[in-house]
Scaffold this motif. Structure first.
Motif, PDB file in Angstrom:
ATOM      1  N   GLY A  93       8.305 -72.940 -80.405  1.00  0.00           N
ATOM      2  CA  GLY A  93       7.457 -72.106 -79.668  1.00  0.00           C
ATOM      3  C   GLY A  93       8.119 -70.856 -79.217  1.00  0.00           C
ATOM      4  O   GLY A  93       9.426 -70.948 -78.940  1.00  0.00           O
ATOM      5  N   SER A  94       7.337 -70.178 -78.436  1.00  0.00           N
ATOM      6  CA  SER A  94       7.849 -68.784 -78.023  1.00  0.00           C
ATOM      7  C   SER A  94       8.539 -69.079 -76.583  1.00  0.00           C
ATOM      8  O   SER A  94       8.129 -70.033 -75.878  1.00  0.00           O
ATOM      9  N   GLN A  95       9.649 -68.476 -76.310  1.00  0.00           N
ATOM     10  CA  GLN A  95      10.214 -68.493 -75.226  1.00  0.00           C
ATOM     11  C   GLN A  95      11.540 -67.271 -74.794  1.00  0.00           C
ATOM     12  O   GLN A  95      11.735 -66.935 -75.900  1.00  0.00           O
ATOM     13  N   TYR A  96      11.807 -67.263 -73.731  1.00  0.00           N
ATOM     14  CA  TYR A  96      13.028 -66.635 -73.436  1.00  0.00           C
ATOM     15  C   TYR A  96      14.301 -67.346 -73.608  1.00  0.00           C
ATOM     16  O   TYR A  96      14.364 -68.544 -73.436  1.00  0.00           O
ATOM     17  N   VAL A  97      15.378 -66.448 -74.175  1.00  0.00           N
ATOM     18  CA  VAL A  97      16.480 -67.046 -74.242  1.00  0.00           C
ATOM     19  C   VAL A  97      17.581 -65.850 -73.730  1.00  0.00           C
ATOM     20  O   VAL A  97      17.440 -64.920 -73.977  1.00  0.00           O
ATOM     21  N   ALA A  98      18.624 -66.383 -73.355  1.00  0.00           N
ATOM     22  CA  ALA A  98      19.848 -65.623 -72.540  1.00  0.00           C
ATOM     23  C   ALA A  98      20.864 -65.698 -73.653  1.00  0.00           C
ATOM     24  O   ALA A  98      21.515 -66.876 -73.956  1.00  0.00           O
ATOM     25  N   VAL A  99      21.402 -64.351 -74.167  1.00  0.00           N
ATOM     26  CA  VAL A  99      22.571 -64.341 -75.027  1.00  0.00           C
ATOM     27  C   VAL A  99      23.799 -63.874 -74.226  1.00  0.00           C
ATOM     28  O   VAL A  99      23.496 -62.467 -73.697  1.00  0.00           O
TER      29      VAL A  99
END
Length: 277
Positions: free
Chosen positions: A74-80
């Motif tokens: 599903g759609s989500q935020y990710v920190a890289v």
């Protein structure tokens, strides 16, 4: 009449608790574009990446997810985070299946500085931000050198648990360290973001700390617990701010990569020393 009102109140109490919790949390942000605007307005320490770099880091993150065997559902935020000494940056993406990753914003960070005792190289991988390793808030206390390691009082400390990392002193080798993402001393260290400085954790700007905290960008697990607590008339995780505005599609993953660059890119300049008073 009074007894009837009391019975009605207790009958509706669970629903009232849910409504009160939603009122405290505020209205959810529906679109990533709104968070991108908030990033530009609220985080002065920003990096302006060219399109090819945005795509490159999205691909590096995708490879880390595949290597870790972690599916993005599903759609989500990710920190890289790029731990390369020539970069030292965090990028916040919104990702959706079948669509290109959308960069919300990027900022300088500081990761582990090897070559000094008790300093680790920040480990690579996909790290789950969950209640298994509860967050806490900085007390703003200073150490013997006058340094506020977690930043000003109230800053969120994102705890990612015990992780295996390479020792940056002695004969090297691996040991375990507590991986965290947090603000740093606003006077003595924030101006050094963009260079390796930490003992292995990830230091971020205080303004970005506040934005991630207020919108719950990486708080999927915490908000699930808060909703369950509301339905059960329980207590939500104490670390969540009462005035937060939880965003739709909150994520839960921090990804650390290493671009292994030999030179510094123009979009990630090295920090400048503070001018003399």
């Amino acid at each position: 009449m009074k007894q009837t009102a009391q019975r009605l109140f207790f009958a509706l109490r669970p629903a009232l608790f849910v409504l009160a919790s939603l009122a405290c949390a505020g209205t959810a942000v529906a679109q990533p574009a709104e968070l991108s605007v908030a990033y530009r307005e609220q985080v002065p320490q920003r990096l302006d990446l060219p399109p090819d770099a945005v795509l490159h880091y999205a691909e590096l993150a995708r490879e880390q997810f595949q290597r870790a065997g972690v599916p993005l559902l599903g759609s989500q935020y990710v920190a890289v985070v790029d731990r390369s000494p020539q970069v030292q940056a965090i990028l916040v993406y919104w990702v959706a299946l079948g669509e290109p990753a959308l960069l919300i914003g990027a900022s300088p960070v500081s990761t582990g500085r090897v070559g000094q005792f008790d300093h680790f190289e920040t480990p690579l991988g996909v790290f789950d931000h969950s209640l298994s390793n509860p967050d806490f808030r900085a007390e703003g206390t200073r150490n013997e050198f006058g340094f506020r390691g977690y930043g000003a009082k109230g800053m969120r400390v994102y705890d990612l648990g015990w992780q295996k990392a390479r020792r940056g002193w002695g004969k090297g080798g691996d040991s375990t360290m507590r991986l965290q993402m947090h603000a740093t001393d606003p006077v003595l260290a924030e101006h050094k973001l963009g260079s390796v400085q930490s003992k292995g954790c990830i230091r971020i700007p205080a303004a970005l700390n506040r934005l991630l905290d207020h919108f719950g960008v990486l708080d999927a697990d915490y908000e699930t617990a808060a909703s369950a607590s509301a339905l059960a008339e329980g207590t939500p995780p104490w670390v969540l701010a009462q005035d937060r505005r939880p965003i739709s599609d909150a994520g839960r993953y921090l990804v650390v990569v290493d671009s292994q660059r030999d030179t510094r890119p123009d979009w990630s300049p090295a920090p400048l020393p503070l001018p003399l008073p």
